[in-house]
Design an enzyme around this catalytic site. Structure first.
Site, mmCIF file in Angstrom:
data_model
loop_
_atom_site.group_PDB
_atom_site.id
_atom_site.type_symbol
_atom_site.label_atom_id
_atom_site.label_comp_id
_atom_site.label_asym_id
_atom_site.label_seq_id
_atom_site.Cartn_x
_atom_site.Cartn_y
_atom_site.Cartn_z
ATOM 1 N N GLY A 147 0.831 -1.198 0.000
ATOM 2 C CA GLY A 147 0.000 0.000 0.000
ATOM 3 C C GLY A 147 0.862 1.243 0.000
ATOM 4 O O GLY A 147 2.073 1.184 -0.210
ATOM 5 N N LYS A 174 1.414 3.925 6.958
ATOM 6 C CA LYS A 174 1.273 2.899 5.927
ATOM 7 C C LYS A 174 -0.178 2.481 5.907
ATOM 8 O O LYS A 174 -0.660 1.910 6.879
ATOM 9 C CB LYS A 174 2.071 1.654 6.309
ATOM 10 C CG LYS A 174 3.476 1.598 5.857
ATOM 11 C CD LYS A 174 4.034 0.197 6.174
ATOM 12 C CE LYS A 174 5.537 0.186 6.074
ATOM 13 N NZ LYS A 174 6.090 -1.132 6.423
ATOM 14 N N ASP A 189 15.550 -8.924 5.544
ATOM 15 C CA ASP A 189 15.654 -8.041 4.383
ATOM 16 C C ASP A 189 16.516 -6.820 4.715
ATOM 17 O O ASP A 189 16.110 -5.683 4.513
ATOM 18 C CB ASP A 189 14.266 -7.619 3.904
ATOM 19 C CG ASP A 189 14.298 -7.100 2.472
ATOM 20 O OD1 ASP A 189 15.319 -7.305 1.777
ATOM 21 O OD2 ASP A 189 13.311 -6.469 2.056
#
Ligand SMILES: *[C@@H]1O[C@H](CO)[C@@H](O)[C@H](O)[C@H]1NC(C)=O
Ligand SMILES: *[C@@H]1O[C@H](CO)[C@@H](O)[C@H](O)[C@H]1NC(C)=O
Ligand SMILES: *[C@@H]1O[C@H](CO)[C@@H](O)[C@H](O)[C@H]1NC(C)=O
Ligand SMILES: *[C@@H]1O[C@H](CO)[C@@H](O)[C@H](O)[C@H]1NC(C)=O
Ligand SMILES: *[C@@H]1O[C@H](CO)[C@@H](O)[C@H](O)[C@H]1NC(C)=O
Ligand SMILES: *[C@@H]1O[C@H](CO)[C@@H](O)[C@H](O)[C@H]1NC(C)=O
Ligand SMILES: *[C@@H]1O[C@H](CO)[C@@H](O)[C@H](O)[C@H]1NC(C)=O
Ligand SMILES: *[C@@H]1O[C@H](CO)[C@@H](O)[C@H](O)[C@H]1NC(C)=O
Ligand SMILES: *[C@@H]1O[C@H](CO)[C@@H](O)[C@H](O)[C@H]1NC(C)=O
Length: 893
Positions: free
Chosen positions: A598, A614, A711
């Site tokens: 999003g 967010k 990540d």
């Protein structure tokens, strides 16, 4: 002698002045400067021959040397003319006088050479008023015992006036006396330009000079008389109250033609045929006319009648031009012709002729002048060029300044100030903020102390600030960091960036180990209790979370040192309704970026706390339960080097995560040089690495349950306004039970290039995968190379690095943007660490705890170079290295 008026016979003054003991009160507004008055003499003093109150020039000028005329000439000279100031150094030297803006001043400069230097070289040089050329003084024509006087009627444009002597050849400029006399504001007015005295006569055969105190304005009237004239006089006082205040002694005499039927005529030749002039003719009838008598005449200029006049008995009439006149071929003819009715011939009392001097150069914006002079005074700068107008004329621009004086209609403004390497001491001068057009400020390489002032942030025009290599302390003010974000280039020593964050906590950790451990333990308990589940918050794209943290008014300490906050209080505050989300984002007004999940919007809570919101799109969420679990977890993970979840929204279909706003975006962005072209210094990069490592260390070992980020990459290392690094994006993170052997994930996730090859091969997820990724980040930081670049000989950064290292050329490895500004020992050590992190075999990689320790050591030589004189924590490297391998418990902070 081209202009006899200019040659003032000094001897005559002495001869013909009676001694007046005038009171100082009479000299209101007068500025009488005796140049070169010996410091041993009293100042001010009343000059015996004139009654004028003279002051030494020492308060008005910083340069020049004192000279004295030849002894043999002293006896015939006025006291004020005996000394002088000469200027062997510099091209332009300026007197700086305090005047009243808008006042019409008669300004007079007097020079009497008097062979002061014994060289008998008659100087020639220029005088300037502020930025404008006034006159060339050429003493070549003047007898040694005589002086030269220049007068101008000038209205200052500000409250300070510079009178400058400019060297034009080999001779040395000098000045004997500088005087200013205020005039009535409605006299000697011009359309444009100033009036330079050309002639000022009174018509008397007395061979005398009249000045102060007869003339309240201290104009100097010289007598003149021609053989074809006849003198008429009175002993009575006249009414002179017409503004020009012609002295009584002038008004007592007049000239009429000797031949009563002839006109009274004058001829003057101008220095330059195209000069524009203004004339002032003063008349006062000195004869008491009988009833059958009359005196009436026409005034002719260049043969044309310009006025018809009957002078009034003992009353001044002044006839003057209201615009400038010219004289055919530079020959000016004035005639007074009696009219037919007149029984008496024409009469004239006094005449003044001025030439117009255009002073077209606009002077520097007054506020800038005041400010730069204030800065000059603050730092006690005594540069020879720092005199007169700062910007103009361009050839006399103060060194270290740049100005915008591109067109002739706007005032020049100071746009650049470079005081680098001037041994400045004290603080950053507050006066700088008054240079409101400043674009570039360089104060580097001085001995400045104190903090980095916040006012710099309010200087809207500033584009570049260099404060490096000083002894400043403290952090960069928030407002300035905000400006930096908007494109300001700010160059400061590294330690200002490393602010409280990690640096402080290092100290705390050392000082209060017991307390921290205690906090951690309780944190562990809380986490274990509240932890609900493992969830996946899936998204492929890295978040473009741009912003930073809890507003500036949330003291960092709140979050940092308590570790985990009181959950009951926190949770209550952290849930927001959708309408609140809409309100805080101003109706989703400012998107910051878009991720797979999003869009991220900028928001504001209570007008002060900036946040990044967010908004989760329906398709991206894994289900309400997972969302809720993730929120619960994130709300409880608190570390200064982890982007903080401020709150969330959970209302029907509307799910949102509200993070602290990271105003300085991410590490990658800065390395790319896209951030307003400013370059992260080596020490700053190291500090960022330490911060990020601390965040990962906490995930791996400090929080419960421990987590693997999965990540880690340079776009997930965000920077707050103080450049404290925080790890972002836990979307891929997975918590796992401490001690649980099944660190297995079925989905291979992560970003190509950063992905641990072992994880990729085996699908086994462990902390060591993050270490690998972190090693890649370190390599990026060092080289600013792309992680994968197909156009490179070796496309992956680790291969490229190994390839380059074999050639042993550190300069080709390093980010060229650093321009060699790094400590190579520190770089090599970081490089070794990076390569060991990126070791293909996970067993050979260090743990994050070891990485943290090692990085801090890399940082310390860098800091110790920079803060030789500051006792920050440069000594801590030794103690830290001793604790290597002791597996200290990472602390929640
Ligand atoms: C100029 O003169 C004023 C007053 O006479 C003084 O306050 C100021 O410091 C002087 N400035 C410089 C640069 O000399
Ligand atoms: C001149 O000065 C008088 C008082 O001294 C003042 O009232 C008047 O406004 C001034 N005129 C100008 C043009 O400045
Ligand atoms: C001088 O003349 C002016 C008007 O022209 C008048 O107002 C003033 O009173 C006179 N002064 C004297 C001393 O007579
Ligand atoms: C006096 O002036 C008139 C007019 O200019 C002239 O005609 C006359 O000759 C002059 N007289 C003398 C004695 O010069
Ligand atoms: C004016 O009158 C006086 C006598 O009052 C006389 O002497 C003189 O000549 C006359 N002057 C003229 C020009 O008429
Ligand atoms: C000049 O004299 C004539 C006659 O004597 C008179 O009418 C006229 O008004 C006078 N002119 C002036 C300006 O006095
Ligand atoms: C100078 O000022 C003008 C207008 O005030 C502006 O357009 C120009 O860019 C400026 N030049 C510099 C070098 O600052
Ligand atoms: C700072 O001051 C010290 C002595 O106080 C001096 O040795 C040094 O050169 C100064 N540094 C600069 C850059 O002026
Ligand atoms: C800046 O200028 C203003 C007015 O021009 C003055 O009041 C102020 O004191 C100046 N500030 C500094 C720090 O010089």
């Amino acid at each position: 002698m081209e202009s006899p008026h200019a040659v003032l016979l000094v001897a005559l003054i002495v001869t013909f002045f009676i001694i007046y003991l005038a009171q100082a009160e009479d000299q209101e507004g007068f500025i009488s400067v005796d140049c070169g008055l010996s410091p041993s003499e009293v100042s001010p003093y009343i000059e015996p021959d004139t009654g004028l109150r003279f002051s030494s020039d020492s308060g008005f000028i910083q340069s020049g040397k004192i000279g004295r005329i030849d002894k043999s000439l002293e006896a015939m000279s006025l006291k004020s003319y005996m000394t002088l100031r000469y200027f062997p150094d510099g091209i332009r030297n300026c007197y700086n006088l305090s005047v009243k803006q808008g006042t019409n001043y008669l300004m007079r400069a007097t020079v009497q050479y008097g062979n002061y230097d014994g060289l008998k070289i008659y100087p020639k040089f220029d005088l300037y008023i502020g930025a404008n050329f006034w006159v060339t003084l050429d003493l070549g024509d003047v007898d040694i015992e005589n002086g030269m006087v220049e007068e101008i009627i000038y209205i200052p444009r500000s409250n300070s006036l510079d009178v400058c002597l400019v060297k034009t050849g080999s001779s040395t400029p000098f000045l004997s006396v500088l005087e200013l006399r205020p005039l009535a504001n409605d006299t000697y007015i011009t359309d444009s330009g100033s009036l330079k005295n050309f002639r000022r006569y009174f018509l008397s055969n007395s061979d005398s000079i009249i000045a102060y105190p007869e003339d309240p304005h201290d104009r100097i009237w010289e007598s003149t008389f021609e053989p074809e004239w006849k003198q008429i006089s009175t002993t009575l006082e006249a009414n002179n109250s017409n503004g020009f205040l012609v002295p009584q002694d002038v008004l007592k005499n007049a000239a009429i033609p000797a031949n009563a039927s002839a006109p009274l005529s004058f001829t003057e030749e101008l220095d330059s045929p195209n000069d524009e002039i203004y004339i002032y003719l003063h008349f006062s009838e000195v004869q008491s006319l009988r009833a059958n008598e009359s005196r009436e005449f026409d005034i002719l200029w260049g043969g044309e009648v310009i006025y018809k006049l009957r002078p009034k008995y003992l009353k001044t009439t002044t006839v003057y031009s209201t615009g400038s006149l010219t004289c055919q071929g530079g020959e000016c003819h004035l005639e007074l012709k009696r009219t037919k009715n007149s029984t008496l011939p024409p009469l004239l009392t006094a005449i003044e002729i001025y030439t117009v001097v255009k002073l077209p150069q606009l002077e520097t914006n007054e506020n800038d002048v005041v400010a730069i002079k204030d800065i000059k005074a603050t730092y006690g700068l005594n540069r020879i060029t720092w005199q007169g107008d700062p910007c103009v004329p361009q050839k006399f621009l103060w060194d270290g300044l740049d100005c915008n004086s591109t067109d002739t209609f706007t005032l020049p403004k100071i746009t650049s100030l470079n005081l680098s390497s001037n041994s400045l001491t004290g603080t950053v001068a507050a006066g700088i903020q008054n240079l409101t057009h400043l674009e570039k400020l360089d104060l580097s390489n001085n001995n400045l102390t104190g903090g980095i002032p916040e006012f710099l942030a309010n200087m809207k025009s500033l584009l570049f600030i260099n404060l490096s290599k000083n002894n400043l302390n403290g952090s960069i003010p928030q407002a300035l960091l905000n400006r930096e974000k908007e494109g300001l280039k700010l160059s400061v020593d590294g330690e200002h960036r490393c602010f409280s964050g990690s640096c402080v906590s290092v100290t705390n950790k050392k000082k209060f180990p017991v307390m921290i451990v205690a906090l951690v333990s309780s944190a562990v308990v809380v986490i274990v209790v509240v932890l609900v589940l493992i969830f996946v918050f899936k998204k492929k794209k890295p978040s473009n979370l741009e912003a930073v943290p809890p507003s500036s008014n949330t003291p960092r300490a709140n979050v940092t040192h308590t570790g985990i906050s009181d959950t009951s209080i926190e949770t209550k505050k952290k849930k927001f309704s959708y309408s609140e989300v809409i309100k805080m984002t101003k109706n989703l007004q400012r998107p910051l970026g878009e991720g797979g999940f999003g869009v991220v919007y900028h928001g504001n809570i209570n007008g002060s706390l900036q946040v990044a919101v967010k908004l989760l799109s329906q398709s991206s969420t894994q289900g309400y339960k997972e969302f809720k679990a993730e929120v619960e977890l994130l709300l409880r993970v608190h570390h200064i080097n982890l982007v903080n979840l401020v709150g969330y929204c959970d209302e029907g279909d509307h799910l949102a995560l509200i993070y602290e706003y990271m105003s300085n975006r991410d590490l990658k962005h800065h390395l790319s040089g896209k951030h307003s072209g400013s370059v992260l210094k080596w020490s700053t990069r190291l500090q960022i690495a330490v911060d990020a490592a601390l965040g990962l260390e906490y995930l791996h070992a400090g929080c419960q349950p421990t987590m693997v980020h999965r990540d880690v990459k340079s776009t997930n290392i965000l920077l707050d306004e103080r450049f404290t690094a925080k790890i972002a994006d836990f979307g891929l993170s997975r918590s796992f039970q401490f001690g649980d052997e099944s660190h297995v994930s079925t989905v291979v996730a992560g970003t190509p290039g950063y992905l641990d090859p072992e994880y990729y091969r085996t699908g086994r997820l462990a902390e060591m995968s993050d270490v690998y990724s972190f090693g890649i980040v370190l390599l990026e930081m060092i080289t600013n190379q792309r992680v994968i670049d197909q156009s490179r000989e070796k496309s992956h950064i680790t291969d490229w690095m190994a390839f380059m290292l074999n050639r042993g050329d550190i300069t080709r490895i390093m980010d060229p943007n650093l321009q060699g500004d790094y400590n190579s020992r520190s770089v090599w050590r970081t490089l070794e660490l990076a390569m060991s992190c990126a070791n293909p075999s996970s067993e050979k990689r260090p743990s994050m705890s070891q990485v943290v320790i090692e990085l801090k050591e890399c940082l310390s030589p860098e800091n110790s170079v920079r803060n030789k004189n500051q006792d920050m924590d440069s000594h801590s490297s030794l103690e830290l290295s001793m604790s290597f391998d002791t597996k200290a418990v990472p602390s929640a902070r």
